[in-house]
Write a protein that holds these residues in place. Structure first.
Motif, short mmCIF file in Angstrom:
data_model
loop_
_atom_site.label_atom_id
_atom_site.label_comp_id
_atom_site.label_asym_id
_atom_site.label_seq_id
_atom_site.Cartn_x
_atom_site.Cartn_y
_atom_site.Cartn_z
N GLY A 1 -0.28 -0.38 1.28
CA GLY A 1 0.48 0.86 1.33
C GLY A 1 0.07 1.75 2.49
N GLY B 1 1.25 0.38 5.88
CA GLY B 1 2.67 0.64 6.12
C GLY B 1 2.95 2.09 6.43
N ALA B 2 2.30 3.00 5.68
CA ALA B 2 2.51 4.43 5.91
C ALA B 2 2.05 4.84 7.31
CB ALA B 2 1.76 5.23 4.85
N ALA C 1 3.47 5.80 0.39
CA ALA C 1 2.39 4.93 -0.11
C ALA C 1 1.03 5.35 0.44
CB ALA C 1 2.67 3.48 0.29
N TYR D 1 13.06 1.38 -0.81
CA TYR D 1 11.89 0.77 -0.18
C TYR D 1 11.41 1.60 1.00
CZ TYR D 1 12.92 -3.30 -3.04
OH TYR D 1 13.14 -4.14 -4.10
N ASP E 1 9.98 -2.95 9.27
CA ASP E 1 9.09 -2.20 8.36
C ASP E 1 9.65 -2.21 6.95
OD1 ASP E 1 7.36 -1.50 10.44
OD2 ASP E 1 8.46 0.33 10.89
N VAL E 2 10.92 -1.92 6.82
CA VAL E 2 11.53 -1.83 5.49
C VAL E 2 11.54 -3.20 4.81
CG1 VAL E 2 13.60 -1.17 4.20
CG2 VAL E 2 12.93 0.13 6.23
N ARG F 1 7.00 -4.15 4.89
CA ARG F 1 5.86 -3.28 4.59
C ARG F 1 5.82 -2.73 3.18
NH1 ARG F 1 1.44 -3.26 8.00
NH2 ARG F 1 2.16 -3.84 10.08
N SER F 2 6.88 -2.84 2.43
CA SER F 2 6.89 -2.27 1.09
C SER F 2 6.07 -3.08 0.10
CB SER F 2 8.32 -2.14 0.57
OG SER F 2 8.93 -3.42 0.49
N ILE G 1 10.76 4.42 11.70
CA ILE G 1 10.83 3.32 10.75
C ILE G 1 11.81 2.27 11.27
CG2 ILE G 1 11.29 2.68 8.36
CD1 ILE G 1 10.83 5.65 7.65
N LYS H 1 9.43 4.35 -0.40
CA LYS H 1 8.16 3.84 -0.91
C LYS H 1 7.13 3.70 0.20
CE LYS H 1 6.17 -0.18 -3.28
NZ LYS H 1 6.46 -1.52 -3.86
N ILE H 2 7.57 3.21 1.36
CA ILE H 2 6.67 3.03 2.49
C ILE H 2 6.13 4.37 2.97
CG2 ILE H 2 6.54 2.29 4.92
CD1 ILE H 2 8.71 0.18 4.18
#
Length: 524
Positions: free
Chosen positions: A27, A30-31, A230, A223, A18-19, A22-23, A14, A226-227
């Protein structure tokens, strides 16, 4: 994990970017981005290897010159830069920018080094491993001084932005990575932003390791989590960089949209506007939408006017009722819909808005489906993500699906549909959506494309039946012919002319013409 994906999903990498970004996007995209080992067994994104990553070229050259004795003088600095860049294959305009950017970075570095005695470059892209299968990293150069100051730098291709009141997620993650990076006996962590366009810089965040850790937990960690977890799917601008774009169910299948029989040099994304801009100057498209060079931010008069008109119409249509003469009355009248624009701006666009009122597509029985909502699809034959943003999609009183596109002009309005089709490429592009399989969110026995063209004195709406096979064949041919060069291009040569006057990246282009001539409506 979806059936078409393979790889170790527990391995995470990560980045601060990304942080930050991508949040709030797709989803699933980003994942997958933070799981480098997971790939699709059906499709792989292809990258363009013909041009190196510009940011990487600049920072590697700049940091390699920190200890070069020639950088003590202006002449020596430029000689050293040109020597180092001679071995790098770059577009002429990109090279022009890169040489200036390297000099500007060295200038900013000199000032920052004077503020922190003993500051030395240590490495690029520091990585830390807070979990056994997890990596946290930041794309940035890391510096350190003997007295315990660790500095990480955010590099911007343009100038520095206005400093936010509170540090953003990128800044917080970058500071956290710098704090965890060994050895950890440091007293102060600093995140500095450097603008390559003009040697500007500013301190974004400065704190002790303890404060950095607590700020990370509060600002960035939610966040980040969350990524990781997701799984929603939402098409958008990130599709062109996604590792499953070519096999993602969220993208419509528009195979053959561009009419190209072979794939280009890389997986790309394109819109009608891209093709129009490319036809004016391939170099401008490349520098703007591939290399992201700093642009002149002041838009041309026609472009600014067109944006204001489109924003007003979108705002008016969001009320789900027909625009009226009262909506475009005098600026200070109560019923006038002015929104955030100034009185002078309203005075300029009011004649156009009055013409729109005459042909507004909404009526008592119409149903608005979407207003300027982007549509995305994938053309497998060309390996290109197709992007479109119709001004409005609605269902009229008779239950017919209507796609309405609005264009403004300071010239004469086309005399008929054939002339309108030739002048406004958006017509062929949107017709080609249906030729490629798009049927919209509303299934209807009838559908049409409407092109609304408005000037200060007149307006007209040109209509094409979306079930007319001849019309769709005509649209497919137009898109095929006009996208052919863009699809195959890898050199992006400049096409100098009058349009150089309003080109937003002309300052970097060695071939730009300097004569004071402007076609105000070139992209109207």
């Amino acid at each position: 994990m979806r059936p078409n994906l393979v790889g170790r999903a527990h391995i995470l990498k990560i980045s601060a970017t990304d942080v930050q970004e991508r949040s709030s996007t797709c989803g699933m995209g980003g994942a997958l981005k933070v799981r480098p080992d997971v790939v699709s067994s059906e499709w792989r994104r292809r990258r363009d290897e013909s041009h190196p990553f510009l940011g990487g070229v600049i920072r590697e050259a700049a940091c390699a010159l920190h200890d070069d004795p020639r950088v003590e003088t202006w002449e020596g600095t430029h000689a050293a830069i040109q020597e180092r860049m001679a071995a790098v294959s770059l577009h002429p305009a990109t090279r022009s920018y890169a040489e200036r950017a390297i000099a500007n970075y060295l200038e900013a570095h000199e000032v920052l080094s004077a503020e922190t005695p003993g500051l030395q470059f240590r490495c690029f892209d520091p990585k830390v491993f807070p979990e056994p299968s997890g990596t946290l990293t930041v794309w940035a150069p890391l510096y350190e001084s003997p007295n315990g100051v660790r500095e990480i730098r955010k590099i911007r291709l343009g100038g520095v932005r206005a400093k936010p009141e509170k540090p953003d997620r990128w800044t917080v993650v970058a500071a956290h990575v710098a704090g965890l990076f060994p050895p950890q006996g440091i007293s102060l962590i600093r995140v500095v932003e450097v603008g390559l366009k003009d040697a500007s810089y500013q301190v974004l965040f400065e704190a002790t390791p303890e404060v950095v850790r607590s700020t990370f937990t509060e600002v960035a960690l939610p966040y980040l989590q969350k990524i990781i977890s997701a799984d929603s799917v939402h098409p958008g601008t990130f599709c062109k960089d996604c590792k499953i774009a070519g096999c993602c169910d969220a993208l419509d299948r528009w195979d053959g949209f561009l009419g190209q029989t072979t794939q280009g040099a890389a997986t790309r994304s394109v819109s009608a506007r891209d093709i129009e801009l490319y036809e004016i100057c391939p170099a401008q498209w490349f520098l703007t939408y591939s290399q992201f060079l700093p642009r002149k931010t002041t838009p041309g008069a026609a472009s600014h006017r067109g944006r204001l008109i489109h924003e007003w119409i979108a705002r008016a249509h969001s009320r789900r009722r027909k625009c009226t003469a009262e909506d475009v009355g005098a600026f200070r009248e109560k019923e006038t819909l002015t929104g955030p624009i100034s009185e002078d701006e309203y005075a300029e666009i009011q004649p156009y808005l009055a013409q729109h009122v005459e042909v507004c597509p909404l009526s008592t029985g119409s149903q608005v489906i979407s207003i300027e909502a982007p549509l995305y699809g994938y053309d497998a034959s060309a390996d290109v993500i197709i992007a479109s943003t119709p001004d409005i999609i609605l269902v009229d009183d008779d239950g017919s699906l209507v796609i309405r596109e609005t264009k403004t002009t300071s010239r004469e309005i086309p005399q008929d549909s054939a002339e309108a089709f030739d002048k406004f490429f958006a017509s062929a592009w949107l017709l080609n959506l249906f030729a490629s399989g798009y049927r919209g969110p509303y299934q209807s026995a009838s559908a049409r494309l409407e092109l609304e063209v408005i000037s200060t004195e007149e307006s007209n709406v040109f209509t094409w039946d979306l079930s007319d096979a001849g019309v769709l064949r005509m649209a497919r041919k137009e898109v095929r012919l006009r996208s052919k060069s863009w699809h195959r291009d890898t050199t992006w040569e400049a096409n100098p002319g009058k349009h150089c006057t309003w080109c937003p990246v002309r300052s970097w282009c060695p071939e730009a013409e300097t004569e004071d001539a402007v076609d105000a409506d070139a992209l109207d």
